[in-house]
Each structure stands twice: as structure tokens, then as C-alpha cells.
Design a protein around this motif. Structure first.
Motif, short mmCIF file in Angstrom:
data_model
loop_
_atom_site.label_atom_id
_atom_site.label_comp_id
_atom_site.label_asym_id
_atom_site.label_seq_id
_atom_site.Cartn_x
_atom_site.Cartn_y
_atom_site.Cartn_z
N THR A 274 0.88 -1.17 0.02
CA THR A 274 0.06 0.13 0.18
C THR A 274 1.05 1.22 -0.08
N LEU A 275 1.85 1.29 0.62
CA LEU A 275 2.90 2.51 0.68
C LEU A 275 3.25 2.46 -0.66
N MET A 276 3.65 1.55 -1.50
CA MET A 276 4.22 1.86 -2.85
C MET A 276 2.83 2.53 -3.65
N VAL A 277 1.85 2.54 -3.19
CA VAL A 277 0.67 3.23 -4.22
C VAL A 277 0.93 4.63 -3.71
N GLY A 278 1.44 5.02 -2.47
CA GLY A 278 1.66 6.36 -2.12
C GLY A 278 2.86 6.92 -2.97
N VAL A 279 3.63 6.21 -3.02
CA VAL A 279 4.95 6.50 -3.92
C VAL A 279 4.58 6.72 -5.26
N ASN A 280 3.98 5.84 -5.72
CA ASN A 280 3.46 6.14 -7.08
C ASN A 280 2.78 7.47 -7.28
N GLN A 281 1.84 7.55 -6.64
CA GLN A 281 1.21 9.18 -6.37
C GLN A 281 2.14 10.06 -6.31
N VAL A 282 3.29 10.01 -5.44
CA VAL A 282 4.01 11.22 -5.43
C VAL A 282 4.82 11.34 -6.54
N ILE A 283 5.31 10.03 -7.49
CA ILE A 283 5.91 10.12 -8.88
C ILE A 283 4.99 10.86 -9.82
N MET A 284 3.54 10.55 -9.77
CA MET A 284 2.62 11.11 -10.61
C MET A 284 2.43 12.62 -10.66
N LEU A 285 2.21 13.04 -9.24
CA LEU A 285 2.14 14.48 -8.71
C LEU A 285 3.40 15.18 -9.34
N THR A 286 4.52 14.63 -8.89
CA THR A 286 5.76 15.33 -9.00
C THR A 286 5.96 15.60 -10.81
N LEU A 287 5.54 14.75 -11.67
CA LEU A 287 5.43 14.86 -12.91
C LEU A 287 4.62 16.01 -13.50
N LEU A 331 7.66 5.43 -15.49
CA LEU A 331 7.90 5.59 -14.17
C LEU A 331 6.61 5.05 -13.11
N ASP A 332 5.31 5.22 -13.73
CA ASP A 332 4.32 4.83 -13.24
C ASP A 332 4.31 3.17 -13.12
N ARG A 333 4.54 2.50 -14.45
CA ARG A 333 4.56 1.13 -14.41
C ARG A 333 5.56 0.53 -13.60
N LEU A 513 -5.20 10.91 -20.67
CA LEU A 513 -5.72 12.07 -20.28
C LEU A 513 -5.13 12.38 -18.82
N GLN A 514 -4.83 11.50 -17.99
CA GLN A 514 -4.47 11.79 -16.69
C GLN A 514 -2.78 12.04 -16.52
N THR A 515 -2.23 11.40 -17.59
CA THR A 515 -0.74 11.75 -17.38
C THR A 515 -0.31 12.84 -18.20
N LEU A 516 -1.23 13.34 -19.07
CA LEU A 516 -0.93 14.64 -20.08
C LEU A 516 -0.80 15.82 -18.70
N PRO A 517 0.28 16.70 -18.74
CA PRO A 517 0.36 17.70 -18.06
C PRO A 517 -0.66 18.57 -18.44
N SER A 518 -1.21 19.37 -17.30
CA SER A 518 -2.41 20.34 -17.29
C SER A 518 -2.13 21.35 -18.37
N PHE A 519 -1.03 22.01 -18.44
CA PHE A 519 -0.68 23.02 -19.33
C PHE A 519 -0.94 22.41 -21.14
N VAL A 520 -0.52 21.40 -21.11
CA VAL A 520 -0.73 20.93 -22.59
C VAL A 520 -2.10 21.06 -23.21
N TYR A 521 -3.37 20.86 -22.15
CA TYR A 521 -4.48 20.92 -22.70
C TYR A 521 -4.77 22.27 -23.43
#
Length: 663
Positions: A274-287, A331-333, A513-521
Motif C-alpha cells: 500500500t505504501l508503494m501506491v503512495g510512492v506512485n502518487q508522489v511520482i505522478m504528482l511530481t511529473l 515511472l508509473d508502471r 488524459l491523466q498523465t498529460l500535463p495540465s498546461f498541454v491541454y
């Protein structure tokens, strides 16, 4: 039964009456102002307005220039933090892209090159294979090869250096705070509102104070990234530790484990997946943060996207945005694979047999280093072999503009005249005093009078800050965008749940859509529809669509099979089964999807300030351009107020539905 009918009737009368009175006051607020000859009907009295922005700016100025703590000043503290962050960041930049140098300026001499592109890809492949298998190794390797082939390698390595510094700090810091909150309930109580604010205050709002405290540059960007990415890790850690089976804890106590041993030998190992799910979220939010952080000096792919947006270079912007998506996928996978990985028995034999991938990677690093001195193409990917898709994307956008301009303008005009402008007029006309009272009544009716009173006070804060008009524009844009996102997302989610083939395509699209950076839209939207509220709405809908689809699909899939079988035995048609069984039982999940859609819409609205909206997001962005920390924080807190109120309303509705269903 009669009492229930009366209760429903009273409920409908309450909502109809509240809406009718709000509509009347909104429509005739200007006439009311003229009748009473009272400006306070339209605008909160200036004599009673808070000067919180000035006080915050003055406090930060004192903190930076005058605050001392005995032997050191606050500025010394921030410089020490910056130095500790800059050391590993600069080392990773040197290792990945710049090489190691000695000397300063023109007199600098390179003493060692960076890792070659072949070596970095080999390391990525090794990590993928170690985490799972050859399939993942191939995926990660192809993703990194894409960065080299499409000319994004240099910027991608700068972004990767930021990720490799921010993720460990965010993950370790979040883990430590989560463990502390688990051990001490009062810490969790204290952290909960802070985490709510960290996750709801727009990123732009705390870029300004970070800019003042740490200056312009990559270190300030990394600090902002860590603040943005850490809250999910804290929340996941608390939940993960609380769900560790009691039998394991009892076994640890019986073996005489100390509190420290219980934490690191029992709790953390048991909660690691479960902690690794948190690490995954940190990676995605960092990107997701890399583009926003580029506004204060982060560099890398984020800067490329931002620069492309500023000059409306659709091709370069999409290329850099897709590079971030590709890196995010890799990084997500990989992080997901680590969360599912089981411990393996240590191998026996020589060092090479025990650590085959480590020795292979070291050999590749050494060989490419030596050959790279002779053959430049081994050290750096050859420019002649690079491919650019920028012209393709630019030509595609131009073709759409030429061939579908009239159609797009018709759609824009219809939606503006029939939906956006009437809703905007409704919200813009609501007098502040009635808006505060109405919000209190709505929240009180749904979640109880205590929360209703709190909501009214929070709305009073917005009015007293002089931001009522901007807040109403934010509510209008968020409301319309969320309505359209739910209208599109819920049927797509239902379709994805009931048709596995379509589900794979739809959910795969949501992943993108979730991995595209917000500015790209913003880039294609501005190119097609120009600046304004309509462009902002389209960008927000695209950005916030994914949770509406995902939660709808999850809710439909989670309906117990025995209830579906009972419905079929009762003679329900597929349509009746959907409307009378699946959707009612999936309502709590649908409401959670609504909640996440609202949160994403509010976060995106701040970014759409770049395309000309006149809401709270614009206030935050103006504060950033002027380095006005007080204005940015107050406007950011106002956005957080709206987010928190929406969150409480939706959670209360979900809880009521769960109780009604006996879940």
C-alpha cells in the motif's frame, strides 16, 4: 409511508424555494441596489474588508529580512535547506546530462562526461526487469528510447533529475509524518486540516512565498514540488498502517518487539504494497508539477511546454508534453510493479551470479564511457537520427482550423449563449449576503448545522477579502465544467464497465488524459477556440474527465453479483437492471467520482487563468507575476474554501446514500 412522502415533499419544497429566491435576488440585485440606494448589496463594505493580504506580505518580508533565531537568521535556514537540496540535484544533473566539471565559467574544464544515452536506457531496462519481467523492461526501455529518438533527451534528463530528488524527499517525509500521525492521534488531528489545505490551495498560490523564501531557480521549484506531492503519501501511510492485521501486531508484541522494532520490522513491511501506491502518487504528482514549477526556474520538459504555450507553438508544445507522458508511463508502471513485487530468496554463487543486472549495467556504463570518447554517437544520440513530429501537429491543427472553423464556432456560440452566459449571469448577480446564507443553508441541510455554520463563515471570509465577484465566476466555470464532465464521463464509465473491449480503450484513453500535463491541454484549445471562458471550460472538462469515468466504471463493476441475479430472476430487462439496481448501488462511487472531478476542475481553473478567465485563478496568477505573496495566498485560500465546502457536501451525500443502502 405517508411520513416519508411528506418528508420528500418538504425536501423538494426547500430546494425549490431556495433556488427560486436565489434566482430572484440574482436577477434583481441591481434593482434592489438602486431601490435601497445601498452599494453594500453589490459589494462587501470596504470599511469591513480584511487586509489579510497586506499582513501576510509584511510578515513574509519580516521573516526573510529580519527574523533571527539566536545564532542564525531565517534566511540562513532557507539557504541551508536550499544547499542540501541543490547538492543531490546538481550531482544528478551532472550524472545524467551535463557531465562533471572543474572550474567556473569560461575556465571550466570537463573531467568526466555524463552517462551515455545507451547506459541510461540500460539502467531503465534493468530496473523494469528487476521490478517484474521482460515485458516491463521492454516497455520502460522503449519509453526512454522514445525520448532520445524524438529529440527530448536533454530536457527529459533535467526533469528526471528533479523527479529523482523530489520523489525520495516527498516519499520519506510523507512516510515519517504518516508514522508519527499513526503513533500519535493528536498529530493526525492536527495534520488533517493542513493536508486539506495543501491539496486544495492552488499551486500558484504557494509558488509566490516559496519564490520569496528560496529565490528563483530549480531549488525553489523542487521545494514547491515536494509540498505539492507529499500529502497523498502522508494519507496513504496513515491508512496503510491502520489496515495492518491485528494478528501481526499481536505476534510482534508477544515476541517482545520495542516500538521502533514494531514500526520497522512489522508495520512498515506489512504495509509496503500500500505504501508503494503512495510512492506512485508522489511520482505522478511530481511529473504533473514540472511545468508549473518551470515558472520559477525548474527547466526541463516543463519549461519547453511553457515556452511553447507562450509563443503558441502547437508542435513543440505537444512534443514536449508527450515526452512527459512517456516518462510518466515508464515511472508509473515501474513503481506499480515494485508495489506488487514479492521478496525473492537471495542467490548463491559469485558476485556476477548473485547480481547479474548490476554487473551488466556497470559493464555497459564502462564500455559506453570508453567508446563514447571515440564514437560521439555512443555518448550522445546523433542529431541526424532524431525525428520531429512538431510540423505534423502544427499542420494537423491548421487543417482542423481551416476545414472545421465554422462548425467549431457554431458549437462555441451555441454553448456560450445557451449555457455559459446564462449561468455566469446567475452566479454573478448573487448578492454576497444571500450567497453566504444560502451556502450555509445548503450545507446545513445536507451535512448538519455545524458544517453549515462553518461553510457560511468560510464564504464570509471570501466576501470580506473583496473576492466575492471572482469567487462567483470560479463557481460558475467549475459548475459548468463539472456538469459537462459528469454528463460525458458517467455514460462512458458505464459503457466501459459493461463492455470489456470498449472498457480497455476508454480506460486507456483516461490513462493518457491523466498523465498529460495540465498546461498541454491549453495549447490545442487556444489554437482552436482562442482565449476566453469557453476555452477554459473545454480544457477543464478534458482534465477533469478521468475520475468521472473511472469511478463510474468501478461502481458498476462492484455491484454484488447476487443482487444482479436477483434482479434478473425478478424479470428485469437490461435497462431496468441498470437504472433500478446498478446505478442506485453505485451512487456512493459516482459521488466520489464527482468529488474528484470537482477537485481537478478547481486545480485546472487556476491554470486556465493563462487563457483569459477573470476568476480566483486569475487573482492567483496575477499575484505570482507581481510576486505579491499576500494576494496569492488569500486568493488561493478562497479557492481552497470552495473546494473544502464541495468536498464536505459530496461526502455527506455519499454517506447518506451508503446508510440508505445499508452499506
Amino acid at each position: 409511508m405517508l411520513a416519508l412522502s411528506r418528508h420528500i415533499t418538504r425536501g423538494r419544497l426547500f430546494w425549490l424555494g431556495l433556488f427560486a429566491l436565489t434566482w430572484a435576488l440574482s436577477t434583481y440585485s441591481f434593482q434592489l441596489y438602486k431601490l435601497l440606494d445601498a452599494r453594500w448589496v453589490i459589494r462587501f463594505p470596504s470599511a469591513l474588508q480584511l487586509n489579510l493580504d497586506t499582513e501576510i506580505s509584511n510578515f513574509l518580508d519580516w521573516l526573510v529580512n529580519e527574523a533571527h533565531f539566536g545564532l542564525f537568521s531565517f534566511r540562513d535556514l532557507t539557504r541551508a535547506i536550499a544547499w542540501m537540496i541543490e547538492l543531490p540535484y546538481q550531482f544528478l544533473r551532472n550524472l545524467l546530462i551535463e557531465g562533471f566539471q572543474t572550474g567556473i565559467g569560461d575556465g571550466a574544464v570537463q573531467i568526466a562526461p555524463s552517462l551515455s544515452w545507451i547506459a541510461v536506457i540500460a539502467i531503465a531496462v534493468a530496473i523494469g526487469h528487476y521490478a517484474r519481467d521482460w515485458a516491463l523492461a521492454l516497455l520502460v526501455g522503449v519509453c526512454f528510447l522514445y525520448l532520445a529518438v524524438f529529440g527530448q533527451w536533454d530536457s527529459a534528463m533535467i526533469t528526471l533529475a528533479s523527479v529523482l530528488v523530489a520523489v525520495p524527499i516527498g516519499a520519506v517525509g510523507g512516510l515519517a509524518l504518516g508514522i508519527l500521525a499513526y503513533r500519535m492521534p493528536w498529530v493526525e488531528t492536527l495534520l488533517r486540516p493542513i493536508l486539506d489545505l495543501m491539496q486544495t490551495v492552488p499551486v500558484f498560490a504557494y509558488l509566490v512565498p516559496i519564490l520569496i523564501l528560496f529565490g528563483f531557480g530549480p531549488v525553489a521549484a523542487l521545494v514547491a514540488t515536494v509540498i505539492y506531492a507529499m500529502p497523498p503519501m502522508i494519507r496513504v501511510t496513515i491508512v496503510a498502517l491502520k489496515t495492518v492485521p491485528e494478528e501481526l501486531l499481536e505476534a510482534g508484541r508477544m515476541m517482545g518487539a520495542t516500538p521502533r522494532q514494531m514500526t520497522w520490522k512489522v508495520l512498515v513491511p506489512a504495509a509496503t504494497p500500500t505504501l508503494m501506491v503512495g510512492v506512485n502518487q508522489v511520482i505522478m504528482l511530481t511529473l504533473n508539477m514540472v511545468i508549473i514549477a518551470s515558472m520559477i526556474g525548474a527547466g526541463g520538459l516543463g519549461f519547453d511546454v511553457l515556452a511553447s504555450l507562450r509563443r503558441l507553438d502547437i508542435g513543440a508544445g505537444i512534443e514536449a508534453g508527450l515526452a512527459i507522458v512517456v516518462m510518466a508511463i515508464a515511472l508509473d508502471r515501474a513503481s506499480q510493479a515494485f508495489s506488487e513485487r514479492r521478496m525473492s530468496h537471495p542467490r548463491t554463487g559469485s558476485v556476477v551470479q548473485r547480481h547479474p543486472w548490476t554487473t551488466t549495467v556497470l559493464a555497459i556504463v564502462v564500455v559506453t564511457y570508453l567508446l563514447g570518447q571515440i564514437i560521439p554517437a555512443i555518448q550522445n544520440y546523433p542529431d541526424a537520427l532524431k525525428i520531429s513530429t512538431g510540423a505534423f501537429w502544427s499542420d494537423a491543427m491548421a487543417w482542423i482550423n481551416v476545414n472545421f472553423f465554422d462548425t467549431l464556432e457554431t458549437i462555441k456560440t451555441v454553448l456560450l449563449t445557451t449555457l455559459l452566459l446564462p449561468v455566469k449571469k446567475f452566479f454573478a448577480g448573487i448578492p454576497w449576503f444571500w450567497g453566504i446564507l444560502a451556502m450555509g443553508l445548503i450545507v446545513g441541510r445536507v451535512a448538519g448545522w455545524k458544517l453549515g455554520l462553518a461553510a457560511a463563515l468560510m464564504m464570509l471570509f471570501i466576501a470580506a477579502s473583496g473576492l466575492w465577484g471572482e469567487a462567483m465566476v470560479t463557481l460558475y466555470l467549475c459548475g459548468v465544467s463539472v456538469f459537462i464532465a459528469i454528463l460525458i464521463g458517467t455514460p462512458l464509465g458505464i459503457w466501459a464497465a459493461q463492455k470489456p473491449g470498449a472498457g480497455r480503450v476508454i480506460l486507456g484513453l483516461m490513462d493518457t488524459l491523466q498523465t498529460l500535463p495540465s498546461f498541454v491541454y491549453l495549447i490545442p484549445v487556444v489554437m482552436l477556440f482562442r482565449v476566453g471562458d469557453f476555452s477554459a471550460m473545454i480544457a477543464v472538462v478534458l482534465y477533469a474527465l478521468a475520475p468521472a469515468v473511472r469511478y463510474a466504471a468501478h461502481g458498476i463493476r462492484e455491484v454484488p453479483p447476487q443482487l444482479l441475479e436477483a434482479g434478473r430472476m425478478a424479470g428485469c430487462t437490461p435497462s431496468q437492471l441498470l437504472w433500478r439496481v446498478k446505478l442506485p448501488l453505485a451512487t456512493p462511487q459516482l459521488l466520489l467520482g464527482l468529488n474528484q472531478t470537482i477537485m481537478l476542475a478547481l486545480s485546472m481553473l487556476v491554470i486556465t487563468a493563462l487563457v483569459g478567465t477573470r476568476d480566483l485563478g486569475q487573482e492567483v496568477y496575477i499575484a505570482l507575476t507581481k510576486a505579491n505573496a499576500g494576494q496569492g495566498i488569500v486568493a488561493g485560500l478562497s479557492v481552497a474554501v470552495i473546494a473544502i465546502i464541495a468536498d464536505r457536501i459530496v461526502h455527506a451525500l455519499a454517506d447518506k446514500q451508503k446508510r440508505r443502502l445499508g452499506l
